[in-house]
Design a protein around this motif. Structure first.
Motif, PDB file in Angstrom:
ATOM      1  N   ILE A  55       0.861  -1.192   0.000  1.00  0.00           N
ATOM      2  CA  ILE A  55       0.000   0.000   0.000  1.00  0.00           C
ATOM      3  C   ILE A  55       0.889   1.230   0.000  1.00  0.00           C
ATOM      4  O   ILE A  55       1.784   1.362   0.842  1.00  0.00           O
ATOM      5  N   ARG A  56       0.634   2.141  -0.957  1.00  0.00           N
ATOM      6  CA  ARG A  56       1.443   3.345  -1.086  1.00  0.00           C
ATOM      7  C   ARG A  56       0.567   4.588  -1.164  1.00  0.00           C
ATOM      8  O   ARG A  56      -0.512   4.572  -1.752  1.00  0.00           O
ATOM      9  N   LEU A  57       1.067   5.659  -0.566  1.00  0.00           N
ATOM     10  CA  LEU A  57       0.377   6.952  -0.551  1.00  0.00           C
ATOM     11  C   LEU A  57       1.188   7.939  -1.361  1.00  0.00           C
ATOM     12  O   LEU A  57       2.410   8.010  -1.234  1.00  0.00           O
ATOM     13  N   GLU A  58       0.500   8.702  -2.188  1.00  0.00           N
ATOM     14  CA  GLU A  58       1.165   9.730  -2.992  1.00  0.00           C
ATOM     15  C   GLU A  58       0.544  11.083  -2.696  1.00  0.00           C
ATOM     16  O   GLU A  58      -0.687  11.211  -2.620  1.00  0.00           O
ATOM     17  N   LEU A  59       1.402  12.091  -2.554  1.00  0.00           N
ATOM     18  CA  LEU A  59       0.956  13.454  -2.286  1.00  0.00           C
ATOM     19  C   LEU A  59       1.784  14.398  -3.149  1.00  0.00           C
ATOM     20  O   LEU A  59       2.997  14.521  -2.968  1.00  0.00           O
ATOM     21  N   ASN A  60       1.126  15.065  -4.106  1.00  0.00           N
ATOM     22  CA  ASN A  60       1.821  15.910  -5.078  1.00  0.00           C
ATOM     23  C   ASN A  60       1.266  17.327  -5.037  1.00  0.00           C
ATOM     24  O   ASN A  60       0.075  17.541  -4.759  1.00  0.00           O
ATOM     25  N   SER A  61       2.118  18.280  -5.338  1.00  0.00           N
ATOM     26  CA  SER A  61       1.691  19.682  -5.344  1.00  0.00           C
ATOM     27  C   SER A  61       2.335  20.415  -6.511  1.00  0.00           C
ATOM     28  O   SER A  61       3.393  20.023  -7.016  1.00  0.00           O
ATOM     29  N   MET A  62       1.675  21.495  -6.945  1.00  0.00           N
ATOM     30  CA  MET A  62       2.180  22.303  -8.059  1.00  0.00           C
ATOM     31  C   MET A  62       1.717  23.748  -7.887  1.00  0.00           C
ATOM     32  O   MET A  62       0.584  24.008  -7.467  1.00  0.00           O
ATOM     33  N   TYR A  63       2.607  24.694  -8.193  1.00  0.00           N
ATOM     34  CA  TYR A  63       2.290  26.124  -8.139  1.00  0.00           C
ATOM     35  C   TYR A  63       2.809  26.795  -9.407  1.00  0.00           C
ATOM     36  O   TYR A  63       3.945  26.559  -9.821  1.00  0.00           O
ATOM     37  N   VAL A  64       1.960  27.610 -10.028  1.00  0.00           N
ATOM     38  CA  VAL A  64       2.348  28.394 -11.201  1.00  0.00           C
ATOM     39  C   VAL A  64       2.042  29.853 -10.901  1.00  0.00           C
ATOM     40  O   VAL A  64       0.892  30.202 -10.581  1.00  0.00           O
ATOM     41  N   SER A  65       3.039  30.711 -11.000  1.00  0.00           N
ATOM     42  CA  SER A  65       2.829  32.135 -10.728  1.00  0.00           C
ATOM     43  C   SER A  65       2.042  32.777 -11.871  1.00  0.00           C
ATOM     44  O   SER A  65       1.783  32.161 -12.902  1.00  0.00           O
ATOM     45  N   SER A  66       1.665  34.022 -11.694  1.00  0.00           N
ATOM     46  CA  SER A  66       0.937  34.740 -12.740  1.00  0.00           C
ATOM     47  C   SER A  66       1.805  34.856 -13.989  1.00  0.00           C
ATOM     48  O   SER A  66       3.038  34.924 -13.918  1.00  0.00           O
ATOM     49  N   PHE A  67       1.157  34.867 -15.162  1.00  0.00           N
ATOM     50  CA  PHE A  67       1.889  34.969 -16.416  1.00  0.00           C
ATOM     51  C   PHE A  67       1.026  35.687 -17.447  1.00  0.00           C
ATOM     52  O   PHE A  67      -0.132  36.031 -17.184  1.00  0.00           O
ATOM     53  N   ILE A  68       1.580  35.920 -18.628  1.00  0.00           N
ATOM     54  CA  ILE A  68       0.862  36.628 -19.684  1.00  0.00           C
ATOM     55  C   ILE A  68       0.642  35.701 -20.867  1.00  0.00           C
ATOM     56  O   ILE A  68       1.351  34.714 -21.066  1.00  0.00           O
ATOM     57  N   GLN A  69      -0.378  36.041 -21.663  1.00  0.00           N
ATOM     58  CA  GLN A  69      -0.624  35.407 -22.952  1.00  0.00           C
ATOM     59  C   GLN A  69      -1.167  36.494 -23.861  1.00  0.00           C
ATOM     60  O   GLN A  69      -2.344  36.829 -23.817  1.00  0.00           O
ATOM     61  N   GLY A  70      -0.303  37.065 -24.686  1.00  0.00           N
ATOM     62  CA  GLY A  70      -0.720  38.203 -25.496  1.00  0.00           C
ATOM     63  C   GLY A  70      -1.091  39.374 -24.607  1.00  0.00           C
ATOM     64  O   GLY A  70      -0.290  39.846 -23.791  1.00  0.00           O
ATOM     65  N   ILE A  71      -2.341  39.850 -24.725  1.00  0.00           N
ATOM     66  CA  ILE A  71      -2.795  40.951 -23.871  1.00  0.00           C
ATOM     67  C   ILE A  71      -3.476  40.436 -22.603  1.00  0.00           C
ATOM     68  O   ILE A  71      -3.955  41.226 -21.795  1.00  0.00           O
ATOM     69  N   TYR A  72      -3.501  39.114 -22.410  1.00  0.00           N
ATOM     70  CA  TYR A  72      -4.091  38.535 -21.208  1.00  0.00           C
ATOM     71  C   TYR A  72      -3.112  38.624 -20.033  1.00  0.00           C
ATOM     72  O   TYR A  72      -1.904  38.434 -20.184  1.00  0.00           O
ATOM     73  N   ASP A  73      -3.661  38.843 -18.832  1.00  0.00           N
ATOM     74  CA  ASP A  73      -2.952  38.649 -17.571  1.00  0.00           C
ATOM     75  C   ASP A  73      -3.635  37.495 -16.854  1.00  0.00           C
ATOM     76  O   ASP A  73      -4.827  37.584 -16.513  1.00  0.00           O
ATOM     77  N   VAL A  74      -2.887  36.406 -16.615  1.00  0.00           N
ATOM     78  CA  VAL A  74      -3.456  35.191 -16.038  1.00  0.00           C
ATOM     79  C   VAL A  74      -3.018  35.075 -14.586  1.00  0.00           C
ATOM     80  O   VAL A  74      -1.837  35.234 -14.265  1.00  0.00           O
ATOM     81  N   SER A  75      -3.960  34.790 -13.703  1.00  0.00           N
ATOM     82  CA  SER A  75      -3.704  34.745 -12.265  1.00  0.00           C
ATOM     83  C   SER A  75      -2.874  33.520 -11.882  1.00  0.00           C
ATOM     84  O   SER A  75      -2.805  32.537 -12.623  1.00  0.00           O
ATOM     85  N   PRO A  76      -2.237  33.540 -10.696  1.00  0.00           N
ATOM     86  CA  PRO A  76      -1.523  32.350 -10.210  1.00  0.00           C
ATOM     87  C   PRO A  76      -2.511  31.202  -9.956  1.00  0.00           C
ATOM     88  O   PRO A  76      -3.684  31.427  -9.652  1.00  0.00           O
ATOM     89  N   ILE A  77      -2.004  29.969 -10.095  1.00  0.00           N
ATOM     90  CA  ILE A  77      -2.805  28.783  -9.806  1.00  0.00           C
ATOM     91  C   ILE A  77      -1.959  27.785  -9.023  1.00  0.00           C
ATOM     92  O   ILE A  77      -0.726  27.789  -9.122  1.00  0.00           O
ATOM     93  N   TRP A  78      -2.611  26.941  -8.244  1.00  0.00           N
ATOM     94  CA  TRP A  78      -1.901  25.917  -7.490  1.00  0.00           C
ATOM     95  C   TRP A  78      -2.853  24.756  -7.232  1.00  0.00           C
ATOM     96  O   TRP A  78      -4.073  24.890  -7.356  1.00  0.00           O
ATOM     97  N   LYS A  79      -2.279  23.594  -6.910  1.00  0.00           N
ATOM     98  CA  LYS A  79      -3.116  22.438  -6.616  1.00  0.00           C
ATOM     99  C   LYS A  79      -2.357  21.429  -5.771  1.00  0.00           C
ATOM    100  O   LYS A  79      -1.119  21.410  -5.743  1.00  0.00           O
ATOM    101  N   ILE A  80      -3.130  20.581  -5.098  1.00  0.00           N
ATOM    102  CA  ILE A  80      -2.604  19.446  -4.336  1.00  0.00           C
ATOM    103  C   ILE A  80      -3.400  18.216  -4.725  1.00  0.00           C
ATOM    104  O   ILE A  80      -4.633  18.228  -4.688  1.00  0.00           O
ATOM    105  N   ASP A  81      -2.688  17.162  -5.150  1.00  0.00           N
ATOM    106  CA  ASP A  81      -3.302  15.889  -5.516  1.00  0.00           C
ATOM    107  C   ASP A  81      -2.868  14.814  -4.524  1.00  0.00           C
ATOM    108  O   ASP A  81      -1.773  14.881  -3.953  1.00  0.00           O
ATOM    109  N   ALA A  82      -3.724  13.824  -4.323  1.00  0.00           N
ATOM    110  CA  ALA A  82      -3.411  12.709  -3.423  1.00  0.00           C
ATOM    111  C   ALA A  82      -3.872  11.406  -4.047  1.00  0.00           C
ATOM    112  O   ALA A  82      -4.839  11.380  -4.828  1.00  0.00           O
TER     113      ALA A  82
END
Length: 762
Positions: free
Chosen positions: A661-688
């Motif tokens: 039996i194994r447990l996995e715990l993963n996380s990811m964070y992406v800071s704000s970024f641009i796409q053309g004239i878009y400003d995209v907010s930071p996003i993050w998540k935790i998976d298990a």
């Protein structure tokens, strides 16, 4: 067509005439004639100079790419006596090894296998090592554990290289992203021998840019047998989703065949809120539209494949693949202070592909691939404002026929040089239409479209590879391409280079450069208008051009474990879909347009570590500076620069050995970024995730929870030169799933050539 066939026949004939045998092969068995796996086979010249080394596979077979006139082979294994033999031919035959006559008493040897090696310019990962340190159970999950690999909306990218192409056993895939993901998720990780990551793939792979090559284990057997796998998964997001699959394979000495069927039901939300401060003249209109909808469909995936071994290294592969989604439906309702609308779209989507591929022992590979795609649909649209009402039905259809023929040849030359060259021709015909049937008495005939596109791509490539010694290797290749789409014609040259240098076993450097061209999806280049709701519409762009990118990167591998990478990319004519507030009317226009260029440079570090046998972890950090430049976006010029940071951490905890039996715990964070004239907010998540393996490793029960805090949905803002808009998208990022898989008959899923429909659909 006669000219095309003549070019193909002439190319194949030229390649065949220059073919030449080149490999040294053989098989290792024990005293009972059973194959011996993991025997180290070392090739030396007669004067004891090292030439090459390989390890036998599960069937005891080995193949060395070098072929001196006379040579010595040394066979080594901890449990068998060392064998030394001299040869002069290509076939080493069957080598029988005798067991050692000693026993080890109370001796424990501990060690750590290297996480990454460099072979022929590729970063090579032992997938079994990655699997035993995590809860991965299929090939797709193993890819996501490779250093620098990221996933967003089931799209795979590689830090420093952007989008990456996944291929199987060195052969490019022609599947859509969804179909490829489905195939890899149904392929057990135990069937994958290793993963090769190439930031700059040589031209011989018939793909350009970054590549992940999954090398699968041998699928032939001296004793014929049948094997299979059945599995099911239930996933709960806002709506319930489910899938099931069944695979059945026959494996023999020369013939293998398999049949696959899977059914995947998906029902996903497509919510999107728009808050727009729309300026016309000197007046600003505040518009709020809240869009809620869903997409649903049951997809049937079927595959039948046959692999016949004509001789030792001559293989003929034939496969039929289909993906059929009847009654695919999308419904969206929009409400707000501007309009009330209902938009329903229903259609029957189908794809059929036939592939024939032949690989010769003389180093020749030829193939023919045909794809048929069809998607007729009907849109039912109703929109009401305070002053008007719009009702219409729209019949849309897309039918694509595409042929691909290819041939490639590889030669081993004196002084350890390798020469490869080939051709790759693609001919496609796209017939699309969109006919409006107004239900309110209006005249919409001016919006009707009917297009018949013809696309031709002629690709010629050549390359050389050279291992100067154990520490230095070089790969150079160039592809020339002639592209024709209706009246658009373009010649282009795409060079690629990979230089690897090992200062020592603990310090490895790799320098690479590649170039590539990306073509837009067929529907984006149609002269069409599609209404999304009362405020937003989607426009095609017949003037859309392919993009060309150039990438350079330097990678440093420390102790076969820690990786550091710096990179630079320049993409000319990058195409992307952007929203634009019309200055003439209250309409939000979505359209795919070309930038002048996009520039990106940054650095990545991957640091794995472990704590005893309980905790295994890997940290990935990436930082880059992105610049988007466009001089003609609806009379708006933008030149924007932004830093983006990414941090990922994957953790696996071995809770119990018996039961496993194994447990996995993963996380990811992406800071704000641009796409053309878009400003995209930071996003993050935790998976298990929690995985229980039982019944002699034949059964697996898995529980997963993705995006536990529902935090991986970005908010997008535009506040640039009169454009002022907020878009909040909500997808089914948070979900929980439970799956069960049972293998019988020693099942190992077979490799499949996949079907590329990435530019189909609309």
């Amino acid at each position: 067509m006669i000219r095309k066939c003549f070019l193909l026949a002439a190319g194949i004939l030229l390649i065949r005439m220059m073919a030449d045998a080149q490999d040294v092969k053989g098989k290792v068995v024990d005293a009972s004639q059973a194959p011996v796996e993991s025997v180290t086979v070392v090739m030396q010249t007669i004067d004891s100079t090292f030439v090459d080394a390989v390890i036998t596979d599960i069937d005891g077979s080995f193949m060395l790419k070098q072929h001196p006139d006379k040579y010595r082979l040394i066979f080594q294994h901890l449990l068998y006596q060392t064998q030394i033999k001299e040869y002069s031919g290509e076939d080493a035959g069957i080598i029988m090894m005798q067991e050692q006559d000693y026993a080890l008493d109370e001796v424990v040897i501990k060690g750590e296998r290297p996480q990454v090696k460099v072979e022929n310019g590729a970063l090579v990962y032992d997938v079994s090592v990655l699997a035993e340190k995590s809860t991965v159970s299929n090939a797709y999950e193993s890819i996501l554990r490779l250093p620098g690999v990221m996933e967003q909306n089931e799209s795979i990218s590689l830090s420093g290289a952007g989008n990456v192409t996944v291929i199987l056993n060195g052969k490019p895939s022609s599947m859509t992203n969804d179909q490829l993901v489905n195939l890899l998720k149904n392929m057990p990780v135990s069937n994958v021998a290793k993963a090769e990551v190439m930031y700059n793939a040589p031209a011989k792979y018939r793909v350009r840019g970054a590549v992940i090559n999954l090398v699968l284990k041998n699928t032939k057997s001296e004793e014929p047998f049948v094997r299979g796998e059945v599995g099911t998964e239930y996933m709960q997001a806002r709506y319930a989703n489910g899938s099931g699959h069944a695979n059945l394979s026959f494996v023999g000495k020369k013939l293998s065949a398999d049949i696959l069927y899977s059914a995947d039901y998906q029902k996903r939300i497509i919510d999107n809120d728009i808050i727009s401060h729309h300026k016309i003249g000197d007046i600003i209109y505040d518009i709020e539209q809240y869009n809620k909808g869903e997409r649903r469909g049951l997809t049937h995936n079927m595959r039948a494949a046959l692999d016949y071994q004509l001789s030792e290294n001559d293989h003929l592969n034939m496969a039929y693949t289909s993906a059929i989604t009847p009654n695919r439906k999308a419904v969206e309702k929009s409400s707000g202070n501007f309009s009330e609308s209902s938009n329903s779209k229903m259609g029957d989507e189908q794809m059929h592909n036939v592939n024939v591929d032949y690989t010769s022992s003389l180093g020749l590979n030829v193939g023919l691939d045909y794809t048929y795609y069809n998607y007729p649909s009907t849109q039912d649209y109703i929109n009401k404002t305070e002053s008007s009402e719009q009702l219409f039905l729209a019949d849309a259809s897309q039918t694509i026929n595409r042929w691909n023929v290819y041939a490639g040849q590889t030669h081993n030359l004196p002084s350890d040089w390798e020469l490869n060259y080939g051709i790759n021709f693609t001919f496609a015909k796209d017939k699309s239409s969109q006919i409006y049937r107004p239900q309110d008495g209006s005249d919409m005939s001016g919006l009707n479209t009917c297009t018949d596109l013809k696309e031709e791509t002629y690709n010629f490539y050549g390359g050389v590879e050279k291992s100067f010694n154990d520490n230095l290797s070089l790969s150079l290749s160039v592809a020339g391409e002639y592209y024709k789409l209706m009246n658009y014609k373009k010649w282009a040259v795409y060079p690629a280079m990979q230089l690897s240098y090992a200062l020592s076993d603990s310090h490895i450097f790799q320098l690479g450069f590649s170039s590539d061209k990306t073509y837009p999806e067929y529907w984006t280049i149609q002269e069409s208008v599609s209404y999304m709701n009362g405020y937003a519409m989607l426009l095609g762009n017949p003037g859309l051009r392919p993009s060309t990118d150039y990438t350079a990167e330097l990678t440093y591998v420390l102790k076969n474990k820690y990786m550091f990478n710096v990179y630079y990319s320049y993409i000319k004519d990058l195409f992307n879909q952007l929203a634009y507030q019309s200055p003439d009317k209250l309409a939000l226009i979505y359209q795919t347009i070309n930038y002048d260029y996009e520039e990106n440079y940054g650095a990545t570090a991957t640091i794995p570590f472990s704590v005893g046998g309980f905790w295994n972890s890997q940290i990935t950090l990436d930082g880059s500076i992105l610049k988007d430049v466009c001089d003609s976006f609806h009379a708006i010029r933008f030149k924007r620069t932004k830093f983006r940071g990414i941090a990922m951490m994957n953790n696996t905890f071995k809770l119990f050995s018996e039961p496993d039996i194994r447990l996995e715990l993963n996380s990811m964070y992406v800071s704000s970024f641009i796409q053309g004239i878009y400003d995209v907010s930071p996003i993050w998540k935790i998976d298990a995730g929690l995985k229980w393996t039982f019944a002699g490793k034949k059964a697996e029960l898995k529980l997963k929870a993705n995006d536990l805090f529902d935090s991986f949905n970005p908010d997008t803002k535009i506040n640039y030169k009169g454009q002022n808009l907020i878009m909040n998208q909500r997808r089914d990022s948070r979900n929980i799933s439970v799956s069960f898989v049972y293998k019988f008959g020693g099942y190992k899923a077979k490799e499949h050539k996949s079907v590329d429909t990435s530019r189909f659909g609309f």
